[in-house]
Enzyme design. Structure first.
Site, PDB file in Angstrom:
ATOM      1  N   LEU A   8       1.331  -6.774   3.334  1.00 12.98           N
ATOM      2  CA  LEU A   8      -0.099  -6.607   3.594  1.00 12.98           C
ATOM      3  C   LEU A   8      -0.668  -5.528   2.670  1.00 12.98           C
ATOM      4  O   LEU A   8      -0.175  -4.396   2.644  1.00 12.98           O
ATOM      5  CB  LEU A   8      -0.343  -6.221   5.056  1.00 12.98           C
ATOM      6  CG  LEU A   8       0.220  -7.175   6.111  1.00 12.98           C
ATOM      7  CD1 LEU A   8      -0.391  -6.867   7.479  1.00 12.98           C
ATOM      8  CD2 LEU A   8      -0.010  -8.632   5.747  1.00 12.98           C
ATOM      9  N   GLY A  11      -6.287  -3.885   2.584  1.00 10.94           N
ATOM     10  CA  GLY A  11      -7.175  -2.825   3.097  1.00 10.94           C
ATOM     11  C   GLY A  11      -7.853  -2.044   1.987  1.00 10.94           C
ATOM     12  O   GLY A  11      -7.399  -2.019   0.844  1.00 10.94           O
ATOM     13  N   ARG A  15     -10.406   6.408   2.627  1.00  7.37           N
ATOM     14  CA  ARG A  15     -10.137   7.854   2.592  1.00  7.37           C
ATOM     15  C   ARG A  15      -9.500   8.336   1.291  1.00  7.37           C
ATOM     16  O   ARG A  15      -9.378   9.525   1.062  1.00  7.37           O
ATOM     17  CB  ARG A  15      -9.257   8.236   3.789  1.00  7.37           C
ATOM     18  CG  ARG A  15     -10.076   8.340   5.073  1.00  7.37           C
ATOM     19  CD  ARG A  15      -9.189   8.667   6.248  1.00  7.37           C
ATOM     20  NE  ARG A  15      -8.458   7.491   6.725  1.00  7.37           N
ATOM     21  CZ  ARG A  15      -7.383   7.550   7.506  1.00  7.37           C
ATOM     22  NH1 ARG A  15      -6.892   8.710   7.870  1.00  7.37           N
ATOM     23  NH2 ARG A  15      -6.788   6.440   7.901  1.00  7.37           N
ATOM     24  N   TYR A  99       4.244  -3.433   4.138  1.00  5.75           N
ATOM     25  CA  TYR A  99       2.898  -2.910   3.869  1.00  5.75           C
ATOM     26  C   TYR A  99       2.832  -2.281   2.483  1.00  5.75           C
ATOM     27  O   TYR A  99       3.712  -1.495   2.107  1.00  5.75           O
ATOM     28  CB  TYR A  99       2.536  -1.858   4.950  1.00  5.75           C
ATOM     29  CG  TYR A  99       2.524  -2.496   6.315  1.00  5.75           C
ATOM     30  CD1 TYR A  99       1.347  -3.003   6.845  1.00  5.75           C
ATOM     31  CD2 TYR A  99       3.711  -2.667   7.035  1.00  5.75           C
ATOM     32  CE1 TYR A  99       1.340  -3.659   8.076  1.00  5.75           C
ATOM     33  CE2 TYR A  99       3.724  -3.318   8.264  1.00  5.75           C
ATOM     34  CZ  TYR A  99       2.530  -3.810   8.774  1.00  5.75           C
ATOM     35  OH  TYR A  99       2.531  -4.466   9.973  1.00  5.75           O
ATOM     36  N   GLU A 151      -2.218  -0.511  20.920  1.00  5.62           N
ATOM     37  CA  GLU A 151      -2.818   0.330  19.872  1.00  5.62           C
ATOM     38  C   GLU A 151      -3.388   1.610  20.483  1.00  5.62           C
ATOM     39  O   GLU A 151      -3.835   1.616  21.629  1.00  5.62           O
ATOM     40  CB  GLU A 151      -3.926  -0.450  19.156  1.00  5.62           C
ATOM     41  CG  GLU A 151      -3.403  -1.586  18.284  1.00  5.62           C
ATOM     42  CD  GLU A 151      -2.418  -1.100  17.249  1.00  5.62           C
ATOM     43  OE1 GLU A 151      -2.813  -0.344  16.359  1.00  5.62           O
ATOM     44  OE2 GLU A 151      -1.224  -1.459  17.333  1.00  5.62           O
ATOM     45  N   ASN A 224      -2.787   7.166   3.580  1.00  2.00           N
ATOM     46  CA  ASN A 224      -4.192   6.822   3.802  1.00  2.00           C
ATOM     47  C   ASN A 224      -5.136   7.682   2.982  1.00  2.00           C
ATOM     48  O   ASN A 224      -6.278   7.319   2.752  1.00  2.00           O
ATOM     49  CB  ASN A 224      -4.541   6.956   5.280  1.00  2.00           C
ATOM     50  CG  ASN A 224      -3.797   5.929   6.110  1.00  2.00           C
ATOM     51  OD1 ASN A 224      -3.854   4.737   5.814  1.00  2.00           O
ATOM     52  ND2 ASN A 224      -3.071   6.375   7.100  1.00  2.00           N
ATOM     53  N   ALA A 377      12.377  24.422 -44.139  1.00  2.00           N
ATOM     54  CA  ALA A 377      11.226  24.683 -43.271  1.00  2.00           C
ATOM     55  C   ALA A 377       9.945  24.145 -43.888  1.00  2.00           C
ATOM     56  O   ALA A 377       9.715  24.263 -45.085  1.00  2.00           O
ATOM     57  CB  ALA A 377      11.092  26.181 -43.043  1.00  2.00           C
ATOM     58  N   ARG A 437       6.307  21.743 -59.454  1.00  2.00           N
ATOM     59  CA  ARG A 437       5.336  22.753 -59.016  1.00  2.00           C
ATOM     60  C   ARG A 437       4.960  23.550 -60.241  1.00  2.00           C
ATOM     61  O   ARG A 437       5.694  23.570 -61.246  1.00  2.00           O
ATOM     62  CB  ARG A 437       5.936  23.656 -57.943  1.00  2.00           C
ATOM     63  CG  ARG A 437       7.105  24.472 -58.442  1.00  2.00           C
ATOM     64  CD  ARG A 437       7.804  25.268 -57.340  1.00  2.00           C
ATOM     65  NE  ARG A 437       8.860  26.080 -57.918  1.00  2.00           N
ATOM     66  CZ  ARG A 437      10.033  26.326 -57.344  1.00  2.00           C
ATOM     67  NH1 ARG A 437      10.331  25.817 -56.170  1.00  2.00           N
ATOM     68  NH2 ARG A 437      10.912  27.093 -57.945  1.00  2.00           N
TER      69      ARG A 437
HETATM   70  C1  UD1 Z   1      -1.102  -0.602  12.277  1.00  2.00           C
HETATM   71  C2  UD1 Z   1      -0.505  -1.164  13.562  1.00  2.00           C
HETATM   72  C3  UD1 Z   1      -0.027   0.001  14.432  1.00  2.00           C
HETATM   73  C4  UD1 Z   1       0.975   0.834  13.647  1.00  2.00           C
HETATM   74  C5  UD1 Z   1       0.367   1.306  12.339  1.00  2.00           C
HETATM   75  C6  UD1 Z   1       1.396   2.012  11.495  1.00  2.00           C
HETATM   76  C7  UD1 Z   1      -1.741  -3.188  14.048  1.00  2.00           C
HETATM   77  C8  UD1 Z   1      -2.821  -3.806  14.854  1.00  2.00           C
HETATM   78  N1  UD1 Z   1      -1.507  -1.910  14.257  1.00  2.00           N
HETATM   79  O1  UD1 Z   1      -2.232   0.136  12.662  1.00  2.00           O
HETATM   80  O2  UD1 Z   1       0.577  -0.493  15.619  1.00  2.00           O
HETATM   81  O3  UD1 Z   1       1.386   1.928  14.443  1.00  2.00           O
HETATM   82  O4  UD1 Z   1      -0.148   0.185  11.585  1.00  2.00           O
HETATM   83  O5  UD1 Z   1       0.762   2.576  10.390  1.00  2.00           O
HETATM   84  O6  UD1 Z   1      -1.104  -3.867  13.252  1.00  2.00           O
HETATM   85  N2  UD1 Z   1      -4.370  -4.766   6.411  1.00  2.00           N
HETATM   86  C9  UD1 Z   1      -4.716  -5.918   5.741  1.00  2.00           C
HETATM   87  N3  UD1 Z   1      -5.696  -6.719   6.228  1.00  2.00           N
HETATM   88  C10 UD1 Z   1      -6.352  -6.428   7.373  1.00  2.00           C
HETATM   89  C11 UD1 Z   1      -5.992  -5.234   8.058  1.00  2.00           C
HETATM   90  C12 UD1 Z   1      -4.995  -4.446   7.566  1.00  2.00           C
HETATM   91  O7  UD1 Z   1      -4.140  -6.232   4.675  1.00  2.00           O
HETATM   92  O8  UD1 Z   1      -7.225  -7.205   7.760  1.00  2.00           O
HETATM   93  C13 UD1 Z   1      -3.330  -3.905   5.866  1.00  2.00           C
HETATM   94  C14 UD1 Z   1      -3.902  -2.561   5.452  1.00  2.00           C
HETATM   95  O9  UD1 Z   1      -4.244  -2.567   4.090  1.00  2.00           O
HETATM   96  C15 UD1 Z   1      -2.769  -1.609   5.720  1.00  2.00           C
HETATM   97  C16 UD1 Z   1      -1.993  -2.286   6.864  1.00  2.00           C
HETATM   98  O10 UD1 Z   1      -2.398  -3.633   6.872  1.00  2.00           O
HETATM   99  O11 UD1 Z   1      -1.902  -1.512   4.646  1.00  2.00           O
HETATM  100  C17 UD1 Z   1      -2.220  -1.621   8.194  1.00  2.00           C
HETATM  101  O12 UD1 Z   1      -3.565  -1.747   8.556  1.00  2.00           O
HETATM  102  P1  UD1 Z   1      -4.344  -0.617   9.314  1.00  2.00           P
HETATM  103  O13 UD1 Z   1      -5.682  -1.086   9.606  1.00  2.00           O
HETATM  104  O14 UD1 Z   1      -4.185   0.654   8.593  1.00  2.00           O
HETATM  105  O15 UD1 Z   1      -3.521  -0.577  10.684  1.00  2.00           O
HETATM  106  P2  UD1 Z   1      -3.355   0.666  11.620  1.00  2.00           P
HETATM  107  O16 UD1 Z   1      -4.617   0.840  12.376  1.00  2.00           O
HETATM  108  O17 UD1 Z   1      -2.820   1.817  10.891  1.00  2.00           O
HETATM  109 CA    CA Z   2      -2.701   2.613   8.838  1.00  2.00          CA
END
Ligand code: UD1
Ligand code: CA
Length: 454
Positions: A8, A11, A15, A99, A151, A224, A377, A437
Site C-alpha cells: 500500500l 497515501g 505531514r 506498506y 482502530e 509520517n 607537483a 620553457r
Molecule cells: C493503519 C491500521 C492500524 C495500524 C496502523 C499502523 C487500518 C484501518 N488501520 O492505520 O490498525 O495500527 O496502520 O501504522 O488499516 N493507504 C492507502 N490507501 C488508502 C489508505 C491508506 O494506500 O486508501 C496506505 C497509506 O499510504 C499508508 C498505509 O496505507 O501507507 C496506512 O494508512 P493510514 O491511513 O496511515 O492507516 P493508519 O490510520 O495509520
Molecule cells: Ca499510518
C-alpha cells in the site's frame, strides 16, 4: 505455497510537507518504497502489486520494473479499499500486505509470519508498545485468541489501554479475500473502509488469527513526518554499523558512519569518523579509511589506505596503495599495487601503475601511467581541447618535472623525463629529457621600482 504481495503506497503523507510523494522519501539513499520492494522480492512471490494514488506518476517513473504491477487507487478511501483495488490481479494462495512507508521490515520477520498462514489461518504481525496511541488495538478473548482489531478512533477507553498494536502487516488466504472485501463498510469514526475489519470477519467465518510479534518496534514503524523519517534513518544506520562491526570492522564511532548501499567488508578494517559509503563498495582486509571520506561504487584492495577528506567515485585502489588527504578519484581511476596519490590530486579515467606516484596538486585525466612513474607537483594532463578528449600515455619509470603540462594526445616512452614547467606537446622517446620553457636570464644590478613620493 504461492504468494502475492500487495504494497500500500497511495497515501498523501501531508505531514511530510513535501512535493515528493511520501513513499519516495529516502532512507539510506533509497526510497522507502524501494526498500519495501527489495524485501518483497526476497520472498520470491508470484507477483508484487503496488497500490499507488498520490504522486502515482512519479512513483511509477522512479520504481517501475518488469516484476512490479502498479494498481491505481484514485481516491484513498481506506486500507481495505486499497487492497480491494488489487484484488482482480491476485492469483496466489496467500496474500501478504506491506506498506510503502514502513521501510525497515525484515525479511526474516516476514518469513516467520508466512509460516503461520494457511486456508484456516490468518497471520497478523503485532507489536507491543509502551505508547500505542494511533495504532489499531488487538482485541483478544479471555483465552488470548484474537477476535478483532479496533482502530484508535473507534476504541473505548478500556480498549485504548491495550498495549498490543496492529502493525498493519498481515498474510491471508486469497480465496477468502473477495468475500471479505465485498463485506467491508465505512461506518466507522473515520468513514473509511478498514482492512482491519477482515480480522473479525475471519473469526466469524471460523478461521483462527495467528500472531507474530515484531521484536523491534522500529522494524514496523512508519514514517509520517520528517522526524520519524530521521529516526528510521538513524535506526537503519545503527543496524548497518552493527553488522559491519560484527564482520570485523573497527568503527571509531558507529554513530558517525552512513551506509547508503551494499558494502562488502574483510577483516581488520578501520573506519574513522564521518565516512559515507555509497552504492556498491568492496573493502578488503586491513584497509584503513580516514575521517570525512565519501566512498562511492569503489573497491579497496587489501591494505589500501584512504586518508582524510578524500572523495572516491568509481575507483579501484590496488593492494597497499594510498590516497589523500584531500584526494579526488573519479570514475575509471585505477591505482596499481602500492601506488600513491597525495593531496589535492584529481584522477579521472586514469590508471596509475604499480608503485607510481602523484604526490601533490595534479589533474590526471584519460591517462595511462606506467609502473614507478613519478608525477611532479602541479603537473596536469591537458586532455580536453574544448571539443574532444585525448589520451596521455606514460611508460614505466617516467619522471614528470613539477608543473609540467602534458598536452594530449601524447606518449612518453619508458624512462623519459620532462623538465619542470614544460609544456609537452609532442611525443618523447624512451630515456630522453624533454624541456620546453624559456631559458633563464639573469640581469645584473637590477633596480626594483621605488614608491612614488606624494
Ligand atoms: C493503519 C491500521 C492500524 C495500524 C496502523 C499502523 C487500518 C484501518 N488501520 O492505520 O490498525 O495500527 O496502520 O501504522 O488499516 N493507504 C492507502 N490507501 C488508502 C489508505 C491508506 O494506500 O486508501 C496506505 C497509506 O499510504 C499508508 C498505509 O496505507 O501507507 C496506512 O494508512 P493510514 O491511513 O496511515 O492507516 P493508519 O490510520 O495509520
Ligand atoms: Ca499510518
Amino acid at each position: 505455497m504461492s504468494l502475492d504481495i500487495v504494497i500500500l503506497a497511495a497515501g498523501q503523507g501531508t505531514r511530510m510537507r513535501s512535493a515528493l510523494p511520501k513513499v519516495l522519501h529516502p532512507i539510506a539513499g533509497q526510497s522507502m518504497l524501494g526498500h519495501v520492494i527489495d524485501s518483497a522480492r526476497q520472498l520470491q512471490p508470484t507477483s508484487i502489486q503496488v497500490v499507488i494514488g498520490h504522486g502515482a506518476e512519479a512513483v511509477r517513473e522512479r520504481l517501475g520494473a518488469d516484476d512490479l504491477s502498479f494498481v491505481l487507487q484514485s481516491e484513498q478511501l481506506g486500507t481495505g479499499h486499497a487492497v480491494a483495488q488489487a484484488l482482480p490481479t491476485l492469483s496466489a494462495d496467500t496474500v501478504l500486505i506491506l506498506y510503502g512507508d514502513v521501510p525497515l521490515i525484515e525479511v526474516a520477520t516476514l518469513r516467520r509470519l508466512l509460516c503461520k498462514v494457511d486456508p484456516e489461518h490468518l497471520a497478523l504481525l503485532t507489536v507491543d508498545l509502551a505508547d500505542p496511541t494511533g495504532y489499531g488495538r488487538i482485541i483478544r478473548d479471555d483465552a488470548g485468541v484474537v477476535q478483532a482489531i479496533v482502530e484508535q478512533k473507534d476504541a473505548t477507553p478500556a480498549q485504548r489501554k491495550i498495549g498490543e498494536g496492529n502493525t498493519g502487516i498481515l498474510a491471508l488466504p486469497r480465496a477468502r479475500l473477495a468475500d471479505w472485501m465485498a463485506r467491508l463498510s465505512n461506518r466507522n469514526a473515520q468513514g473509511e473502509y478498514y482492512l482491519t475489519d477482515v480480522i473479525a470477519m475471519a473469526v466469524a467465518d471460523g478461521l483462527v488469527v495467528a500472531t507474530e510479534t515484531a521484536q523491534d518496534a522500529m522494524e514496523v514503524q512508519g514514517a509520517n513526518d520528517r522526524i520519524q523519517l530521521a529516526e528510521l534513518e538513524r535506526h537503519y544506520q545503527w543496524r548497518a554499523a552493527r553488522q559491519l562491526m560484527s564482520q570485523g570492522v573497527t568503527l571509531r564511532d558507529p554513530a558517525r558512519l552512513d551506509v547508503r548501499g551494499a558494502v562488502t567488508v574483510g577483516r581488520d578494517v578501520l573506519i574513522d569518523i564521518n565516512v559515507i559509503l555509497e552504492g556498491c563498495v568492496v573493502i578488503e582486509d586491513n584497509v584503513s579509511i580516514g575521517p570525512n571520506c565519501v566512498i562511492k561504487n569503489s573497491t579497496l584492495r587489501r591494505g589500501a589506505i584512504v586518508n582524510a577528506n578524500s572523495h572516491l567515485d568509481g575507483a579501484e585502489l590496488g593492494e597497499g596503495s594510498d590516497c589523500g588527504p584531500f584526494a579526488r578519484l573519479r570514475p575509471g581511476t585505477l591505482l596499481g599495487p602500492r601506488a600513491h596519490v597525495g593531496n589535492f590530486v584529481e584522477l579521472k579515467n586514469a590508471v596509475l601503475g604499480e608503485g607510481a606516484k602523484a604526490g601533490h596538486l595534479s589533474y590526471l585525466g584519460d591517462a595511462q601511467i606506467g609502473a614507478r612513474t613519478n608525477i611532479g607537483a602541479g603537473s596536469i594532463t591537458c586532455n580536453y581541447d574544448g571539443a574532444n578528449k585525448f589520451l596521455t600515455v606514460l611508460g614505466e619509470d617516467v619522471f614528470i618535472g613539477s608543473n609540467s603540462a602534458l598536452v594530449a594526445p601524447v606518449t612518453l616512452g619508458d624512462g623519459a623525463t620532462t623538465g619542470a614547467g614544460s609544456v609537452i606537446t609532442g611525443n618523447v622517446p624512451a630515456s630522453t629529457l624533454a624541456v620546453s620553457r624559456a631559458k633563464q636570464r639573469n640581469i645584473d644590478g637590477w633596480q626594483r621600482p621605488l614608491k612614488i613620493q606624494k
